[in-house]
Design a protein around this motif. Structure first.
Motif, mmCIF file in Angstrom:
data_model
loop_
_atom_site.group_PDB
_atom_site.id
_atom_site.type_symbol
_atom_site.label_atom_id
_atom_site.label_comp_id
_atom_site.label_asym_id
_atom_site.label_seq_id
_atom_site.Cartn_x
_atom_site.Cartn_y
_atom_site.Cartn_z
ATOM 1 N N VAL A 1 0.843 -1.205 0.000
ATOM 2 C CA VAL A 1 0.000 0.000 0.000
ATOM 3 C C VAL A 1 0.874 1.249 0.000
ATOM 4 C CG1 VAL A 1 -1.622 1.343 1.393
ATOM 5 C CG2 VAL A 1 -1.995 -1.103 1.066
ATOM 6 N N PHE A 2 1.877 1.275 0.888
ATOM 7 C CA PHE A 2 2.725 2.465 0.969
ATOM 8 C C PHE A 2 3.510 2.647 -0.338
ATOM 9 C CE2 PHE A 2 2.598 1.360 5.673
ATOM 10 C CZ PHE A 2 1.590 2.256 5.932
ATOM 11 N N ILE B 1 1.258 4.306 -2.873
ATOM 12 C CA ILE B 1 1.057 5.731 -2.599
ATOM 13 C C ILE B 1 2.317 6.508 -2.959
ATOM 14 C CG2 ILE B 1 0.640 7.400 -0.757
ATOM 15 C CD1 ILE B 1 -1.194 5.323 0.519
ATOM 16 N N LEU C 1 -7.673 3.828 -7.927
ATOM 17 C CA LEU C 1 -7.635 4.725 -6.772
ATOM 18 C C LEU C 1 -8.778 4.387 -5.816
ATOM 19 C CD1 LEU C 1 -6.807 8.075 -8.603
ATOM 20 C CD2 LEU C 1 -5.326 6.903 -6.964
ATOM 21 N N LEU D 1 -7.924 1.163 -4.032
ATOM 22 C CA LEU D 1 -6.896 1.347 -2.997
ATOM 23 C C LEU D 1 -7.505 2.029 -1.772
ATOM 24 C CD1 LEU D 1 -4.030 1.294 -1.954
ATOM 25 C CD2 LEU D 1 -3.524 3.343 -3.285
ATOM 26 N N PHE D 2 -8.314 3.045 -2.009
ATOM 27 C CA PHE D 2 -9.010 3.757 -0.924
ATOM 28 C C PHE D 2 -9.796 2.763 -0.075
ATOM 29 C CE2 PHE D 2 -12.763 6.024 0.652
ATOM 30 C CZ PHE D 2 -12.228 7.226 1.127
ATOM 31 N N ILE E 1 -7.503 0.202 1.932
ATOM 32 C CA ILE E 1 -6.880 0.687 3.177
ATOM 33 C C ILE E 1 -7.891 0.544 4.309
ATOM 34 C CG2 ILE E 1 -5.856 2.686 4.314
ATOM 35 C CD1 ILE E 1 -5.031 3.656 1.475
ATOM 36 N N PHE E 2 -9.132 0.900 4.019
ATOM 37 C CA PHE E 2 -10.193 0.760 5.026
ATOM 38 C C PHE E 2 -10.375 -0.709 5.406
ATOM 39 C CE2 PHE E 2 -14.560 0.452 6.501
ATOM 40 C CZ PHE E 2 -14.627 1.516 7.373
ATOM 41 N N ILE F 1 -7.756 -2.075 7.726
ATOM 42 C CA ILE F 1 -7.874 -1.661 9.133
ATOM 43 C C ILE F 1 -8.922 -2.507 9.842
ATOM 44 C CG2 ILE F 1 -8.619 0.252 10.587
ATOM 45 C CD1 ILE F 1 -7.246 2.041 8.300
#
Lengths: 312, 562
Positions: free
Chosen positions: B343-344, B347, B365, B368-369, B372-373, B376
């Motif tokens: 992920v990093f 970005i 995009l 990826l958004f 990330i959610f 978590i």
């Protein structure tokens, strides 16, 4: 966490300021979310609930920080790094940065190790799950698991069926709703007579599957008086979503009074929430896809009150 | 129309090939061209995306109100079981095998797969088990209705007592799907290891190839466990064995181990190629090299190894002893590390790029958004005390759909748009693509975000009815689901009309770097034929001014002339 290409140009105060403000805003919203997350749960009614909610709040905070950090950079890029139309040039050919890559490997590693260590600690503190003992059909499962030594109430037998619940107290009283005294550790023996079920009380934040052929010793401490929902959380067939009842947490005295009163009641059919739906189905000509019929309602001293409102 | 102006090789070929008369017939034949098989996979699976989506609409229609009032609960159970099964086994696995077929040979410069006939056999098993699965809607008693986990003893109850029942057909279909996937995996792994163009060392392979390899390795290691478990389940159901029946000394929890030993890694089989698609597309549309290529490549196998030792996190409340819960919590959380690296890196790839917001980039995009959610909430679910509360509730359903649709689904759409010109030879319509993205993003967010709160409040998954306190979240989710249904209209319209009459696509419309972009659009049957290029540099040389292959001008010229 952003690569800057200003390394060789001295210190870029403007960039440091922008990043500091961004991190400050990110921390502000993360703390806000962490506090707000407590309101997403039902009331806290067991000793496990504060641990679960605070762990969740911690992870919400950390998660919000990471989420806003990453998506903030994405938003920045989309707003300010767009290629103009017909612009065919390339971006900066940055191929990597070892230092940065080590940072974003080590920090998440330390974070998850810390969360795991703390969670293991919580698991040990609560120690809800006792031994699981297999038994042969025909044996008396209750005799196989001895009482959890730390508990002061129980063992209460929890018998799950397709689709009803039955609770048997040490003095032989049977009920369709689970009555518990507040602030005492209770020990259960979880038994299923047909398929997998799960003993789940959201207000307690606790869940344990019930496995046919095994008897599982399980303990918890209710901490708040009230009427809460007990839901079967492991899919158990046609009327799975009806397989719910209430837990009534009450003072030690009302619990004792209820036991005395119930012991004098004759056995009668208990709650059987799927039966009306099944009867309606039969009346309509048994249409729909196949199902086993609901098991007969348990015979209990107190069938409870299905219309009483529950708090959570 | 005369056929004399065709290449002699085309006329001798045993089956129709591109450019030949009756060109479309090849899609309905036992064709061994990986590009034909790829399109066969993708079109078949998009059809089943519609079937699975339709089932989802009925589910969300039922759940828009608390009581079970739209369909009988038994019907609801069958529909949600089939929704999960269709989406996984007939949409996601086949569509990713479609990408593997289109991209592996073209990206590594191979003329075809290592085992073309095995490849075609793997595809043609898909319609076979699809028919078996769809037939189960019509047997007495209805289809399987014990969820896509099919946990015994519930799955063994067989209320009507017939030999041919929905559950039996379901297990048969899943076993056939496993065989098809094993065929595919053998083929993909062999092709990647043995058939790369000269000069393409492991660290010059595109990340999609790395992730496909890492994912198919999981298939080879994990699928035998599931297939074995499924066969034992079939024997328990149909032939009186008691592997999982407690009354005969069996253990129902044992099946859960067989099932999850494969089915958790299966999610990584699905998401790894999507990580590959993200890693291919971000450099193209940010016009920058992939940040930290080697680490991103190796992280794929980090995920493969870890994915095989996390399965018990699905069984934290199945009676799993405390020490095992602790071990599997730790291994599960460790997956956040290689995933975080990726992920990093994406970005950082975007940072200071020259961003072009084309439809594929928007889907990347958005994916990826969402991912990330999802990552978590994934760490939250790995945390035992939290999982003991939210496990088997709508929180899991929400997390799972954030991974499986909002990330993997988005990646699939990104891949379809990005490579559409290459393999159809036509450009898609950007405007329709953007409408599709906007509707999909809004619909998916409305559908799956609110369900997290329903789960935190204690709404169990798989219910046909629920207490009124969960109503608000379900109403929003259902509206989102219907928007998702509408979103499929611009997509279908775009795909059909673009393929039929879209503008002709040049060989490299995105100015992308990669062997597949040195081929004509669409590529000929044997890709580079006799002139296989020699790779002299790594795959993401945007702005580095280094050619990908020896004599690049020759390939560019040839592709333009084709």
């Amino acid at each position: 966490m952003m690569p800057t290409s200003t390394e060789n140009q001295g210190i870029n105060y403007g960039a440091i300021l922008v990043i500091s403000i961004a991190v400050g805003v990110d921390i502000f919203f993360s703390v806000l979310m962490a506090h707000w997350s407590y309101s997403w749960f039902p009331v806290q009614a067991s000793s496990a609930a504060p641990y679960v909610d605070s762990l969740f709040s911690l992870e919400t905070g950390i998660g919000t920080f990471i989420f806003l950090g990453c998506t903030g950079v994405m938003a920045w890029v989309i707003l300010f790094n767009r290629a103009p139309k017909y612009d065919e040039v390339n971006g900066d050919p940055i191929e990597g940065n070892i230092k940065l890559e080590i940072v974003w490997t080590v920090i998440p590693l330390l974070l998850v190790l810390a969360i795991a260590a703390y969670s293991i600690n919580v698991n040990n503190t609560l120690s809800t799950l006792g031994p699981k003992q297999k038994y042969r059909v025909g044996d008396n499962p209750a005799a196989l698991v001895s009482m959890d030594p730390k508990s002061t109430v129980g063992p209460i037998e929890v018998i799950a069926r397709q689709w009803s619940w039955e609770f048997v107290y040490p003095d032989g009283v049977r009920s369709s709703e689970l009555h518990l005294p507040v602030d005492q550790r209770v020990n259960f023996r979880l038994i299923s007579e047909d398929v997998l079920h799960s003993f789940y009380v959201p207000a307690f934040r606790l869940k344990q599957d019930i496995v046919p052929g095994s008897v599982i010793s399980y303990s918890l401490t209710p901490t708040r008086e009230g009427r809460y929902r007990l839901r079967d959380a492991m899919f158990s067939g046609a009327y799975f979503s009806q397989n719910q009842t209430d837990v009534i947490v009450e003072s030690e005295k009302s619990f004792a009074d209820w036991l005395d009163l119930s012991a004098k009641q004759p056995l009668q059919p208990g709650l059987d929430p799927s039966q009306p739906l099944y009867q309606r189905r039969l009346a309509k000509g048994d249409k729909g896809w196949a199902t086993v019929p609901p098991s007969p309602p348990p015979l209990v001293n107190d069938p409870g009150n299905p219309s009483a409102p529950h708090e959570a | 129309m005369s056929i004399s102006n065709y290449d002699a090789r085309i006329l001798k070929a045993p089956h129709p090939v591109p450019g030949a008369p009756d060109n479309w017939k090849r899609f309905f034949s036992f064709n061994t061209d990986a590009k034909v098989i790829g399109i066969q996979y993708i079109v078949t699976s998009l059809f089943f995306l519609l079937v699975g989506g339709l089932l989802a609409m009925v589910i969300r229609g039922e759940l828009i109100t608390p009581p079970a009032d739209l369909v009988d609960p038994t019907v609801y159970n069958g529909l949600y079981t089939m929704h999960g099964t269709v989406m996984l086994f007939l949409f996601l696995f086949p569509i990713l095998n479609g990408f593997n077929n289109l991209l592996i040979p073209t990206m590594i410069g191979a003329p075809d797969m290592a085992f073309p006939k095995l490849n075609a056999a793997a595809f043609w098993l898909v319609p076979v088990f699809a028919i078996v699965l769809m037939a189960s809607f019509f047997v007495p008693g209805g289809p399987a209705s014990s969820g896509w986990w099919s946990y015994p003893p519930m799955s063994l109850q067989n209320p009507l007592g017939r030999f041919f029942n929905g559950e039996m057909l379901w297990i048969t279909a899943v076993a056939l799907s496993g065989i098809s996937s094993i065929f595919g995996a053998i083929n993909f792994v062999t092709t990647i290891i043995r058939m790369r163009a000269p000069g393409m060392g492991f660290f010059r392979m595109p990340i999609f190839i790395w992730t496909a390899w890492a994912a198919q390795t999981i298939q080879l290691l994990g699928l035998p466990a599931l297939t074995g478990g499924a066969i034992m389940l079939l024997f328990d159901l149909s032939f009186g064995t008691t592997f999982f029946r407690p009354e005969g000394g069996g253990d129902p929890v044992l099946f859960q181990h067989f099932f999850w030993f494969y089915s958790h890694p299966a999610v990584y089989v699905l998401i790894l190629p999507i990580f590959g698609i993200f890693s291919e597309l971000f450099p193209v549309y940010a016009r920058k090299p992939l940040f930290g290529y080697k680490v991103v490549a190796l992280a794929s196998f980090g995920i493969t190894v870890l994915s095989l030792i996390v399965w018990v996190h699905h069984m934290f409340y199945s009676g799993t002893p405390q020490w095992m819960r602790n071990v599997f919590m730790l291994t599960t959380m460790l997956i956040a590390v290689p995933t975080g690296i990726k992920v990093f890196a994406w970005i950082a790839t975007l940072w200071r790029g020259k961003i072009r917001l084309t439809t594929p980039m928007l889907f990347c995009l958005g994916g990826l958004f969402n991912f990330i959610f999802a990552g978590i909430t994934g760490v939250m679910l790995a945390t035992v005390p939290i999982d003991v509360h939210v496990g088997n509730t709508y929180f899991v359903v929400a997390h799972f759909h954030y991974v499986i649709f909002n990330t993997i689904g988005f990646g699939v759409f990104a891949g379809i748009y990005h490579w559409f010109p290459k393999f159809t030879g036509r450009m898609y319509y950007e405007g329709l693509g953007k409408i599709h993205f906007v509707l999909t993003f809004i619909g998916a967010t409305l559908n799956f975000l609110p369900l997290h709160w329903a789960g935190l409040l204690g709404m169990p998954r798989r219910v046909a009815s629920y207490d009124p306190e969960f109503a608000i979240w379900n109403v929003i989710a259902s509206l989102g689901a219907f928007i998702l249904g509408v979103a499929s209209i611009p997509f279908i319209l775009n795909m059909i009309s673009s393929w039929a009459r879209g503008p002709k696509a040049p060989p490299n419309p995105w100015k992308a770097i990669g062997l597949e972009w040195l081929l004509p659009s669409p590529p000929p049957a044997e890709n580079f034929e006799d002139d296989i290029p020699t790779v002299i540099n790594g795959p993401y040389g945007y702005g580095l001014g280094k050619p990908l292959v020896d004599d690049e001008e020759f390939y560019i010229r040839r592709a333009n002339e084709a």
